[in-house]
Write a protein that holds these residues in place. Structure first.
Motif, PDB file in Angstrom:
ATOM      1  N   LEU A  93       0.920  -1.178   0.139  1.00 56.80           N
ATOM      2  CA  LEU A  93       0.043  -0.042   0.055  1.00 56.80           C
ATOM      3  C   LEU A  93       0.877   1.189  -0.272  1.00 56.80           C
ATOM      4  CD1 LEU A  93      -3.158  -0.317   2.458  1.00 56.80           C
ATOM      5  CD2 LEU A  93      -2.986   0.133   0.074  1.00 56.80           C
ATOM      6  N   LYS A  94       1.936   1.286   0.852  1.00 55.87           N
ATOM      7  CA  LYS A  94       2.758   2.375   0.974  1.00 55.87           C
ATOM      8  C   LYS A  94       3.418   2.775  -0.520  1.00 55.87           C
ATOM      9  CE  LYS A  94       4.848   3.928   4.605  1.00 55.87           C
ATOM     10  NZ  LYS A  94       4.498   5.138   5.163  1.00 55.87           N
ATOM     11  N   ALA A  95       3.664   1.535  -1.220  1.00 58.33           N
ATOM     12  CA  ALA A  95       4.279   1.964  -2.522  1.00 58.33           C
ATOM     13  C   ALA A  95       3.303   2.225  -3.610  1.00 58.33           C
ATOM     14  CB  ALA A  95       5.312   0.484  -2.654  1.00 58.33           C
ATOM     15  N   HIS A  96       2.376   1.674  -3.779  1.00 60.04           N
ATOM     16  CA  HIS A  96       1.292   1.688  -4.895  1.00 60.04           C
ATOM     17  C   HIS A  96       0.017   2.049  -4.397  1.00 60.04           C
ATOM     18  CE1 HIS A  96       4.423  -0.577  -6.749  1.00 60.04           C
ATOM     19  NE2 HIS A  96       4.676  -1.512  -5.681  1.00 60.04           N
ATOM     20  N   GLY A  97      -0.556   2.336  -3.189  1.00 57.32           N
ATOM     21  CA  GLY A  97      -1.664   2.930  -2.866  1.00 57.32           C
ATOM     22  C   GLY A  97      -2.376   3.936  -3.720  1.00 57.32           C
ATOM     23  N   VAL A 100      -4.966   3.036  -6.551  1.00 56.36           N
ATOM     24  CA  VAL A 100      -6.260   2.969  -6.351  1.00 56.36           C
ATOM     25  C   VAL A 100      -6.929   4.079  -5.711  1.00 56.36           C
ATOM     26  CG1 VAL A 100      -6.088   0.355  -6.386  1.00 56.36           C
ATOM     27  CG2 VAL A 100      -5.598   1.827  -4.058  1.00 56.36           C
ATOM     28  N   GLY A 101      -6.396   5.255  -5.804  1.00 54.91           N
ATOM     29  CA  GLY A 101      -7.061   6.480  -5.346  1.00 54.91           C
ATOM     30  C   GLY A 101      -6.559   6.883  -4.065  1.00 54.91           C
ATOM     31  N   LEU A 102      -5.564   6.431  -3.501  1.00 56.75           N
ATOM     32  CA  LEU A 102      -5.183   6.936  -1.920  1.00 56.75           C
ATOM     33  C   LEU A 102      -4.180   8.010  -2.369  1.00 56.75           C
ATOM     34  CD1 LEU A 102      -4.571   3.511  -0.142  1.00 56.75           C
ATOM     35  CD2 LEU A 102      -6.495   4.904   0.157  1.00 56.75           C
ATOM     36  N   PRO A 103      -4.186   8.897  -1.422  1.00 56.96           N
ATOM     37  CA  PRO A 103      -3.218  10.007  -1.168  1.00 56.96           C
ATOM     38  C   PRO A 103      -1.829   9.207  -1.171  1.00 56.96           C
ATOM     39  CG  PRO A 103      -4.631  10.501   0.259  1.00 56.96           C
ATOM     40  CD  PRO A 103      -4.913   8.916  -0.192  1.00 56.96           C
ATOM     41  N   ARG A 104      -0.735  10.081  -1.874  1.00 55.13           N
ATOM     42  CA  ARG A 104       0.647   9.782  -1.945  1.00 55.13           C
ATOM     43  C   ARG A 104       1.262   9.162  -0.583  1.00 55.13           C
ATOM     44  NH1 ARG A 104       3.446   8.378  -6.767  1.00 55.13           N
ATOM     45  NH2 ARG A 104       2.425   9.222  -8.483  1.00 55.13           N
ATOM     46  N   ARG A 105       0.789  10.226   0.458  1.00 51.67           N
ATOM     47  CA  ARG A 105       1.439   9.857   1.891  1.00 51.67           C
ATOM     48  C   ARG A 105       0.204   9.395   2.524  1.00 51.67           C
ATOM     49  NH1 ARG A 105       5.085  11.628   5.598  1.00 51.67           N
ATOM     50  NH2 ARG A 105       4.269  11.804   7.645  1.00 51.67           N
ATOM     51  N   ILE A 106       0.374   8.287   3.204  1.00 52.43           N
ATOM     52  CA  ILE A 106      -0.631   7.595   3.926  1.00 52.43           C
ATOM     53  C   ILE A 106      -0.151   7.184   5.259  1.00 52.43           C
ATOM     54  CG2 ILE A 106      -2.079   6.863   2.047  1.00 52.43           C
ATOM     55  CD1 ILE A 106      -0.938   3.962   2.171  1.00 52.43           C
ATOM     56  N   SER A 173      -2.896  -4.825 -11.976  1.00 55.17           N
ATOM     57  CA  SER A 173      -1.478  -4.504 -12.655  1.00 55.17           C
ATOM     58  C   SER A 173      -0.518  -5.935 -12.528  1.00 55.17           C
ATOM     59  CB  SER A 173      -0.784  -3.464 -11.773  1.00 55.17           C
ATOM     60  OG  SER A 173       0.519  -3.332 -12.417  1.00 55.17           O
ATOM     61  N   GLU A 174      -0.589  -6.343 -13.672  1.00 52.41           N
ATOM     62  CA  GLU A 174       0.296  -7.498 -14.057  1.00 52.41           C
ATOM     63  C   GLU A 174       1.691  -7.200 -13.598  1.00 52.41           C
ATOM     64  OE1 GLU A 174       1.995 -10.173 -17.737  1.00 52.41           O
ATOM     65  OE2 GLU A 174      -0.007  -9.737 -17.851  1.00 52.41           O
ATOM     66  N   ARG A 175       2.041  -5.805 -14.105  1.00 53.33           N
ATOM     67  CA  ARG A 175       3.543  -5.378 -13.817  1.00 53.33           C
ATOM     68  C   ARG A 175       4.002  -5.771 -12.256  1.00 53.33           C
ATOM     69  NH1 ARG A 175       6.224   0.167 -15.602  1.00 53.33           N
ATOM     70  NH2 ARG A 175       8.232  -0.141 -14.931  1.00 53.33           N
ATOM     71  N   ILE A 176       2.948  -5.167 -11.324  1.00 52.58           N
ATOM     72  CA  ILE A 176       3.189  -5.328  -9.860  1.00 52.58           C
ATOM     73  C   ILE A 176       3.107  -6.878  -9.639  1.00 52.58           C
ATOM     74  CG2 ILE A 176       2.362  -4.839  -7.542  1.00 52.58           C
ATOM     75  CD1 ILE A 176       1.626  -2.091  -8.679  1.00 52.58           C
ATOM     76  N   ARG A 177       2.214  -7.552 -10.125  1.00 55.88           N
ATOM     77  CA  ARG A 177       2.138  -8.869  -9.710  1.00 55.88           C
ATOM     78  C   ARG A 177       3.837  -9.738  -9.961  1.00 55.88           C
ATOM     79  NH1 ARG A 177      -2.888  -8.624 -12.340  1.00 55.88           N
ATOM     80  NH2 ARG A 177      -2.271 -10.073 -14.100  1.00 55.88           N
TER      81      ARG A 177
END
Length: 606
Positions: A93-97, A100-106, A173-177
């Motif tokens: 989540l920290k890297a790719h959140g 899916v619409g989350l802010p850059r800083r979570i 994302s297949e790339r992230i998988r």
């Protein structure tokens, strides 16, 4: 370690693998050796094997087992990562959140802060027992909508949202998988039977390019209430066609006893005539003093057995069915009936109240740098009452928070007009203790200063602050690692005060959610039966409640292993809960149940 024939099959297996077996069957141990073998033979530079488990207790045990496994070279140990599912999901989540619409800083919305954030919604409804089904659905929907808003707008993400967001990231994302598979070509999934539907979807995505090794006990599924599915192992078989190895006939944890056999017979509801080695069942008179006297004397005997056996780091768990019983037993051990000797112990309790209480003490140790210190103090006390009940706050606690805010408003109005605060205001005693706390001379020694501040609140005239101080006693803050002490000491050295104590305490508890450094419990430990999952102890005592007679009313029969101890309430969940608790014991398991109304699970289906 001498591997069995079945364990050698696991070591030789290729591709996806499903390993099944009961408690102590060696699933975890052989998976560690399998991980080391893969690290030696299959990994490219920079790659690792990932071991995932739900419980931090299991993670800690696995980390310790890897560290002390002499057969594994140090280089291979470094190539095995051990994490909780939550911790792994959080890293994704920290890297790719943002995808899916989350802010850059979570940031993490911890359970206590979530309870505070939802307190306004919860204050608008009656107690849970008084809500209609439609109101319960409406309340749950409002809470979920607020959790989603907090995540998307404020970047504050609650634990239960980790898996849904990670599912969306991986399936989108297949790339992230492929990236995950490059980092971790093999992932070991501990306690696989307890994955819920969303977690399973995450695992499906990971398994597209990563080799999965699932460890499962089909009979130890105790999380049905949060979505564990009895068909989950079949889902894994259908999705990945794994090789399978069954270790169900092995028992390494309680070898030489019949503890595992007894646990399996609980599931069947049929017991043999001859005694079970290592299992004792006693009844006690169903009244408070005699019930706790029996528990205390049984604990004395078990403790003596372990000491006499020459064990240094022995462990004895007292497992009870409810959170309420955890506190009652802990209180009885501190002040046993009949003047018996106190039993030193630790109690594993729900920590929301204690964590929020530590924030109050931490703020009191801070200097007032901007004139808002008392306002923040009141806000933290309000937070305590909003959040101390976790997901199920009482109306009394929510009203208490509202009353404190109202009294604070009156205090501000009095200051503005120069009037004296009315003598019966709840703020009078609070202000008096606050003044004493501001006058307390701190030394720069975090241990001394923390205890001095806690004692000041305990001994003060304010019952609300006294409650907070007593709750904080349940969480040995400065025993939770040297890092916290060092951070407070460094803050003092840098600024001449504990200028950042509140931030340091908050950060420490966030980090603890992901810590793998917790040592296995030693000594006498009291905990809820659910919290024993993934743990093991030298001896276990299981203690349940008893029917309490009420004049003109049916007996009050709460705090039982089976709801109301009624045969009609027996289900797979209650059988599995008792089996899990029984099989935590390595040398001996003792069950204490009330005379005249013993636990229905012990009577057998006949």
């Amino acid at each position: 370690m001498q591997l069995t024939e079945k364990q050698l099959e696991i070591m030789a297996a290729e591709g996806h693998l499903l390993v099944t077996g009961g408690p102590g069957s060696g699933k975890t141990t052989v998976s560690i050796l399998k991980a080391a073998q893969i690290a030696e033979q299959r990994l490219r530079p920079g790659q690792k094997v990932l071991f995932l488990s739900f419980a931090r207790a299991t993670v800690s045990r696995v980390v310790e087992a890897i560290e002390y496994e002499q057969q594994i070279p140090r280089e291979q140990k470094r190539r095995i990562d051990v994490e909780t599912y939550h911790s792994f999901f959080w890293r994704i989540l920290k890297a790719h959140g943002y995808l899916v619409g989350l802010p850059r800083r979570i940031d993490i919305l911890t359970p206590p802060t979530e309870a505070i954030a939802l307190s306004d919604i919860r204050s608008g409804y009656a107690a849970a027992s008084k809500l209609t089904e439609a109101q319960q659905i409406e309340k749950a929907a409002a809470e979920e909508a607020e959790r989603l808003r907090l995540a998307r707008e404020d970047g504050r993400v609650y634990f239960d949202l980790f898996a849904p967001y990670v599912r969306d990231i991986l399936h989108g994302s297949e790339r992230i998988r492929r990236l995950m598979a490059t980092m971790y070509p093999v992932i070991i999934l501990d306690e696989f039977q307890d994955t819920n539907a969303v977690q399973w979807r995450v695992i499906q995505a990971l398994g597209e390019f990563t080799t999965l090794i699932a460890l499962a006990d089909p009979e130890q599924r105790i999380y049905d209430w949060i979505g564990a599915d009895p068909e989950r192992l079949d889902h894994f078989r259908a999705a990945f066609t794994p090789a399978e190895v069954d270790l169900s006939t092995d028992n390494h944890r309680s070898a030489g006893t019949d503890i595992g056999v007894f646990g399996n017979d609980i599931l069947k509801g049929k017991f043999r005539e001859e005694p079970y080695a290592g299992v004792q069942i006693y009844v006690y008179p169903p009244n408070t003093d005699q019930a706790f006297s029996k528990l205390v004397t049984t604990t004395y005997k078990a403790r003596k057995r372990l000491v006499d056996a020459g064990m240094k780091e022995w462990s004895l768990a007292i497992l009870v069915p409810t959170k309420k019983m955890t506190r009652l037993v802990s209180d009885a051990f501190r002040s046993p009936p009949g003047g018996m000797t106190e039993i030193p112990h630790s109690a594993v309790i729900e920590l929301e109240a204690a964590i929020l209480g530590t924030e109050v003490i931490a703020l009191l140790m801070q200097p007032d740098t901007d004139g808002s210190h008392f306002e923040r103090f009141i806000a933290l006390i309000r937070n305590y009452f909003h959040g101390k009940g976790g997901d199920t706050p009482t109306k009394g606690a929510l009203n208490e928070a509202a009353n404190i805010q109202k009294a604070y408003g009156e205090h501000i109005a009095c200051l503005a007009t120069g009037k004296a605060l009315r003598k019966n205001s709840i703020l009078v005693a609070m202000l008096a203790v606050y003044g004493q706390a501001r006058d307390l001379a701190l030394t720069g020694d975090p241990d001394k200063d923390w205890r001095a501040m806690r004692r000041l609140l305990e001994d003060g005239a304010c019952p609300r602050l006294k409650e907070i101080a007593q709750e904080v006693r349940n969480i040995r803050v400065l025993e939770r690692g040297t890092q916290l002490r060092q951070a407070l000491s460094q803050d003092w050295r840098d600024t001449g005060a504990y200028r950042n104590a509140l931030a340091i305490i908050r950060q420490a508890f966030v980090q603890e959610h992901f810590s793998t450094n917790a040592k296995p419990e030693t000594g006498v430990v009291v905990m809820n039966m659910h919290k024993a999952k993934g743990k093991q102890f030298d001896e276990v005592i299981i203690f349940e409640g008893w029917p309490i007679k009420r004049k003109g009313q049916p007996p009050y029969n709460a705090d039982r292993i089976v709801r109301f101890n009624s045969r009609d309430e027996i289900d797979d969940q209650s059988r599995q809960n008792l089996r899990v608790s029984v099989t935590r014991g390595k040398r001996c398991t003792t069950i204490l149940t009330p005379d005249g109304d013993p636990c229905v699970l012990l009577l057998g289906d006949d």
